[in-house]
Enzyme design. Structure first.
Site, PDB file in Angstrom:
ATOM      1  CG  ASP A  49      -0.385  -0.067   2.522  1.00  0.00           C
ATOM      2  OD1 ASP A  49       0.852  -0.185   2.618  1.00  0.00           O
ATOM      3  OD2 ASP A  49      -1.136   0.003   3.517  1.00  0.00           O
ATOM      4  CB  SER A  50       4.577   1.675  -0.277  1.00  0.00           C
ATOM      5  OG  SER A  50       4.730   0.530  -1.104  1.00  0.00           O
ATOM      6  CD  GLU A 103       8.107  -0.297   7.380  1.00  0.00           C
ATOM      7  OE1 GLU A 103       7.092  -0.957   7.104  1.00  0.00           O
ATOM      8  OE2 GLU A 103       8.355   0.820   6.886  1.00  0.00           O
ATOM      9  CG  ASP A 114       0.559  -4.106   2.116  1.00  0.00           C
ATOM     10  OD1 ASP A 114       0.794  -5.025   2.925  1.00  0.00           O
ATOM     11  OD2 ASP A 114       1.340  -3.155   1.906  1.00  0.00           O
ATOM     12  CE  LYS A 127       3.351  -6.070   3.881  1.00  0.00           C
ATOM     13  NZ  LYS A 127       2.946  -4.847   4.587  1.00  0.00           N
ATOM     14  CD  GLU A 174       0.719  -1.391   8.138  1.00  0.00           C
ATOM     15  OE1 GLU A 174       0.465  -0.588   9.059  1.00  0.00           O
ATOM     16  OE2 GLU A 174       1.142  -1.033   7.018  1.00  0.00           O
TER      17      GLU A 174
END
Ligand code: KIV
Length: 253
Positions: free
Chosen positions: A34-35, A170, A73, A102, A104
């Protein structure tokens, strides 16, 4: 690969052409991160990214990708309830063609991870600096003190027990990332977390030195010493596989 000590390479991609060349360079995994909210859409954070955006970019990537394992993501708030997270994961896999999703977080996402795992959805956790929580915690190295390091290790073990099959760490001090890697049996993919993990992930734009503004200290412009994008990607693979990237100068804390 992790069990054999073969260091795993991962690069973000958002479209078919880059996905193709990333695969040709021998990169093991592509992360449709999602960057993309920042490097493709020009937002100041990943928060505005929608599920539709993620499905669309995963589709583009999977049209160009013929060999790498593709992780997509789950964007901000798409995993805020179990029902919503199931809808998101199903769309990323059925419409986007992702191999793995993925998400978070630690304790908060355990019910999602466990349900995904029971339903046959491969899931990757993401701990340490969490870009989707930037408004609360900022872009800061995580796990520097004893208490937060213990919480990170406990979260990593809990994610593995819930069924996560991989974990992105990260911006965690390298000694802690190494300890987590040694204590878990699933692959740990580091970004800004030193060289003691099972592999590395970097954002494509950082590898190519086209990041707008300041590139993160932990990244490296591989295009600077290569004649082409293709050879920059090959150098990234060679340096991760040989253990020469990340070097101590890329450590964040
Ligand atoms: O969105 C992304 O690119 C990521 C990486 C920074 C790991 O999550």
């Amino acid at each position: 690969m992790a069990q054999a000590g073969d260091l795993i390479t991962c690069v973000t991609a958002y479209d078919a052409t880059y996905a193709y060349w990333i695969g040709q360079a021998g990169v093991d995994m592509i992360l449709v991160g999602d960057s993309l909210g920042m490097v493709v859409q020009g937002h100041a954070s990943t928060l505005p990214v929608t599920v539709n955006d993620m499905v669309y970019h995963t589709q583009l990537v999977q049209r160009g990708n013929d060999q790498a394992w593709c992780i997509a993501d789950m964007p901000f708030m798409s995993d805020c309830t179990l029902e919503k997270s199931l809808e998101t994961a199903a769309r990323l896999m059925k419409e986007g063609g992702a191999n793995m999703v993925k998400l978070e977080g630690g304790q908060r996402v355990l019910p999602m991870v466990s349900t995904f795992s029971q339903l046959g959805i491969p899931v990757c956790g993401h701990l340490g600096l969490l870009p989707q929580s930037v408004q609360k915690h900022g872009y800061k190295v995580q796990g520097r003190d004893e208490v937060s390091a213990a919480v990170l290790l406990a979260d990593a073990l809990a994610l593995q027990a819930a069924g996560a099959e991989m974990l992105v760490l990260e911006c965690v001090p390298s000694a802690l990332a190494k300890k987590i890697t040694q204590q878990l049996s699933i692959p740990i993919i580091g970004i800004g977390s030193g060289s003691g993990t099972s592999g590395q992930v970097l954002v494509l734009h950082d590898i190519l030195g086209v990041t707008v503004g300041k590139a993160p200290k932990f990244s490296k412009n591989f295009l600077a010493q290569s004649g082409s994008i293709q050879s920059a990607l090959q150098s990234y693979v060679a340096d991760v596989k040989s253990g020469s990237f990340p070097a101590p100068c890329h450590e964040v804390g």
